[in-house]
Design a protein around this motif. Structure first.
Motif, PDB file in Angstrom:
ATOM      1  N   LYS A  16     -18.982  76.320  84.565  1.00 57.57           N
ATOM      2  CA  LYS A  16     -20.246  76.976  84.228  1.00 57.57           C
ATOM      3  C   LYS A  16     -20.746  77.756  85.430  1.00 57.57           C
ATOM      4  O   LYS A  16     -20.963  77.197  86.515  1.00 57.57           O
ATOM      5  N   SER A  17     -20.914  79.065  85.248  1.00 58.23           N
ATOM      6  CA  SER A  17     -21.337  79.927  86.346  1.00 58.23           C
ATOM      7  C   SER A  17     -22.814  79.720  86.658  1.00 58.23           C
ATOM      8  O   SER A  17     -23.661  79.691  85.758  1.00 58.23           O
ATOM      9  N   LYS A  18     -23.145  79.577  87.928  1.00 56.04           N
ATOM     10  CA  LYS A  18     -24.545  79.464  88.338  1.00 56.04           C
ATOM     11  C   LYS A  18     -25.245  80.817  88.353  1.00 56.04           C
ATOM     12  O   LYS A  18     -26.470  80.894  88.338  1.00 56.04           O
ATOM     13  N   LYS A  19     -24.435  81.865  88.356  1.00 55.37           N
ATOM     14  CA  LYS A  19     -24.997  83.213  88.426  1.00 55.37           C
ATOM     15  C   LYS A  19     -25.617  83.643  87.109  1.00 55.37           C
ATOM     16  O   LYS A  19     -26.743  84.162  87.073  1.00 55.37           O
ATOM     17  N   ASP A  20     -24.910  83.421  85.995  1.00 54.26           N
ATOM     18  CA  ASP A  20     -25.408  83.896  84.697  1.00 54.26           C
ATOM     19  C   ASP A  20     -25.307  82.847  83.593  1.00 54.26           C
ATOM     20  O   ASP A  20     -25.536  83.153  82.420  1.00 54.26           O
ATOM     21  N   ASN A  21     -24.953  81.594  83.958  1.00 54.84           N
ATOM     22  CA  ASN A  21     -24.834  80.475  83.010  1.00 54.84           C
ATOM     23  C   ASN A  21     -23.711  80.647  81.985  1.00 54.84           C
ATOM     24  O   ASN A  21     -23.647  79.892  81.008  1.00 54.84           O
ATOM     25  N   LYS A  22     -22.830  81.612  82.196  1.00 53.27           N
ATOM     26  CA  LYS A  22     -21.689  81.753  81.303  1.00 53.27           C
ATOM     27  C   LYS A  22     -20.693  80.619  81.551  1.00 53.27           C
ATOM     28  O   LYS A  22     -20.586  80.112  82.661  1.00 53.27           O
ATOM     29  N   VAL A  23     -19.986  80.228  80.498  1.00 57.34           N
ATOM     30  CA  VAL A  23     -19.061  79.104  80.564  1.00 57.34           C
ATOM     31  C   VAL A  23     -17.636  79.597  80.341  1.00 57.34           C
ATOM     32  O   VAL A  23     -17.380  80.397  79.426  1.00 57.34           O
ATOM     33  N   TYR A  24     -16.726  79.113  81.182  1.00 59.96           N
ATOM     34  CA  TYR A  24     -15.315  79.477  81.076  1.00 59.96           C
ATOM     35  C   TYR A  24     -14.499  78.182  80.963  1.00 59.96           C
ATOM     36  O   TYR A  24     -14.856  77.156  81.534  1.00 59.96           O
ATOM     37  N   GLU A  25     -13.386  78.261  80.230  1.00 59.89           N
ATOM     38  CA  GLU A  25     -12.651  77.048  79.888  1.00 59.89           C
ATOM     39  C   GLU A  25     -11.149  77.271  79.978  1.00 59.89           C
ATOM     40  O   GLU A  25     -10.664  78.388  79.813  1.00 59.89           O
ATOM     41  N   PHE A  26     -10.408  76.203  80.257  1.00 62.38           N
ATOM     42  CA  PHE A  26      -8.953  76.252  80.154  1.00 62.38           C
ATOM     43  C   PHE A  26      -8.454  74.894  79.687  1.00 62.38           C
ATOM     44  O   PHE A  26      -9.056  73.852  79.958  1.00 62.38           O
ATOM     45  N   SER A  27      -7.355  74.911  78.956  1.00 57.06           N
ATOM     46  CA  SER A  27      -6.751  73.687  78.450  1.00 57.06           C
ATOM     47  C   SER A  27      -6.065  72.947  79.590  1.00 57.06           C
ATOM     48  O   SER A  27      -5.316  73.537  80.364  1.00 57.06           O
ATOM     49  N   SER A  28      -6.316  71.647  79.690  1.00 56.50           N
ATOM     50  CA  SER A  28      -5.785  70.857  80.792  1.00 56.50           C
ATOM     51  C   SER A  28      -5.414  69.475  80.277  1.00 56.50           C
ATOM     52  O   SER A  28      -5.305  69.257  79.073  1.00 56.50           O
ATOM     53  N   SER A  29      -5.243  68.533  81.172  1.00 60.53           N
ATOM     54  CA  SER A  29      -5.069  67.143  80.803  1.00 60.53           C
ATOM     55  C   SER A  29      -6.355  66.399  81.125  1.00 60.53           C
ATOM     56  O   SER A  29      -7.321  66.994  81.598  1.00 60.53           O
ATOM     57  N   CYS A  30      -6.381  65.095  80.860  1.00 59.37           N
ATOM     58  CA  CYS A  30      -7.553  64.289  81.212  1.00 59.37           C
ATOM     59  C   CYS A  30      -7.548  63.938  82.697  1.00 59.37           C
ATOM     60  O   CYS A  30      -8.149  62.962  83.117  1.00 59.37           O
ATOM     61  N   ASN A  31      -6.867  64.708  83.477  1.00 54.43           N
ATOM     62  CA  ASN A  31      -6.759  64.513  84.906  1.00 54.43           C
ATOM     63  C   ASN A  31      -7.822  65.358  85.603  1.00 54.43           C
ATOM     64  O   ASN A  31      -7.768  66.581  85.579  1.00 54.43           O
ATOM     65  N   PHE A  32      -8.793  64.710  86.228  1.00 50.60           N
ATOM     66  CA  PHE A  32      -9.878  65.437  86.895  1.00 50.60           C
ATOM     67  C   PHE A  32      -9.549  65.701  88.357  1.00 50.60           C
ATOM     68  O   PHE A  32     -10.413  66.030  89.156  1.00 50.60           O
ATOM     69  N   ASN A  33      -8.296  65.532  88.714  1.00 50.91           N
ATOM     70  CA  ASN A  33      -7.884  65.603  90.106  1.00 50.91           C
ATOM     71  C   ASN A  33      -7.576  67.040  90.514  1.00 50.91           C
ATOM     72  O   ASN A  33      -6.443  67.493  90.423  1.00 50.91           O
ATOM     73  N   PHE A  34      -8.569  67.771  90.940  1.00 46.89           N
ATOM     74  CA  PHE A  34      -8.354  69.119  91.456  1.00 46.89           C
ATOM     75  C   PHE A  34      -8.799  69.170  92.916  1.00 46.89           C
ATOM     76  O   PHE A  34      -9.549  68.319  93.388  1.00 46.89           O
TER      77      PHE A  34
END
Length: 316
Positions: free
Chosen positions: A153-171
């Motif tokens: 979620k962008s703090k600049k304009d509140n737009k949301v972007y998404e990508f398909s991943s796994s349930c792995n939150f390890n970035f």
């Protein structure tokens, strides 16, 4: 005197190299607590969630206990009845607080650990992010067997972007983007606004969409279990069925710095994305079937990485 100085000078670099990567080991006896399902490291203590079977019902019972770094029991954690009955959940850190979050359910629940007492209390907010920087707020969207996605979620304009991943939150946040592990490769999102635009609705619409804006950062012949920072260097834990290493990733090359005494396999278990801290599940298995599931799977323990320091806990 000159001879002594000479010996010291040639000794210092060797000592520095040997101390670059060190792995401590310990053993935790958790056999009387049930099956360990979730794990977090918070305020220099481990929070371990256990599950046990109950008589005359198919429902399982959940309990949580706190252990210190040395593996000593500290205290029990109070869990309300609603938390005990949750089938799927995970422990998550956000804004310097620890949450117990229900996952992939039609009626999600969220519980917050009190600041000074080991009690989890129900809260109304069910949307808990896993990381926030000056530009984006990152939310996971885990749906179990239906896969998962990640929202930016962008703090600049509140737009949301998404990508398909796994349930792995390890970035891993790096200077030129966000790194994520994917089998034997590391992916990078350099600019989240290049992902497909979406809405923060936590549904499964990602199943019908194709990823964009995700590139390959590094690819290896080994499985890459995780990345982490040590002394401003990008490190990785990687290996195969015969060996496991810790190495430095630099200039598209992975150079081994440490070789484990035996081959281990790891998977994501917990990460505090606001700190350089994570926990990997350590496991073994006999074989992989045609559907990709692991036969003979057994948890051996877990590995803690705290600001570049590595410690293995064998469980029994």
């Amino acid at each position: 005197m000159k001879l002594i100085i000479y010996i010291l000078l040639i000794g210092i670099p060797a000592l520095s190299y040997c101390q670059n990567i060190s792995v401590e080991t310990d053993t935790l006896d958790l056999s009387k607590n049930g099956r360990l399902t979730e794990l977090a490291f918070w305020e220099n203590h481990f929070y371990l969630l256990f599950e046990t079977k109950r008589r005359n019902t198919s429902a399982n019972f959940k309990s949580m206990k706190v252990y210190d770094l040395a593996g000593n029991f500290v205290e029990n954690v109070f869990l309300p009845k609603e938390a005990i009955s949750m089938p799927y959940c995970d422990l998550r850190v956000n804004n310097k607080r620890l949450y117990l979050k229900q996952e992939h359910s039609l009626s999600e629940k969220t519980f917050l650990l009190e600041k000074y007492v080991a009690n989890f209390n129900s809260i109304k907010d069910t949307i808990i992010n896993i990381y926030e920087d000056s530009s984006f707020i990152i939310y996971p969207n885990c749906n179990g067997e239906w896969g998962a996605s990640t929202y930016f979620k962008s703090k600049k304009d509140n737009k949301v972007y998404e990508f398909s991943s796994s349930c792995n939150f390890n970035f891993q946040k790096v200077e030129n983007g966000y790194l994520m592990n994917n089998g034997n490769e590391i992916l990078i999102i350099e600019d989240p606004t290049n992902l497909y635009e979406s809405k923060l609705n936590f549904d499964r619409s990602y199943l019908d969409k194709k990823n964009q804006g995700v590139k390959t950062f590094f690819k290896s012949e080994f499985d890459i279990y995780t990345t982490f920072k040590k002394d401003d260097k990008l490190m990785a834990i990687y290996g195969d069925s015969s060996c496991t290493y810790v190495g430095e990733l630099n200039d598209s090359k992975l150079k081994s710095s440490y070789n484990f005494d035996k081959p281990y396999r790891f998977s994501y278990w917990f990460k505090d994305n606001n700190r350089n801290l994570q926990i990997l599940r350590m496991f073994t298995y006999k074989s992989k079937n045609e559907l990709g599931y692991l036969d003979g799977y057994k948890t051996l323990g877990f590995l803690l990485i705290d600001n570049g320091k590595i410690r293995i806990y064998h469980t029994k």
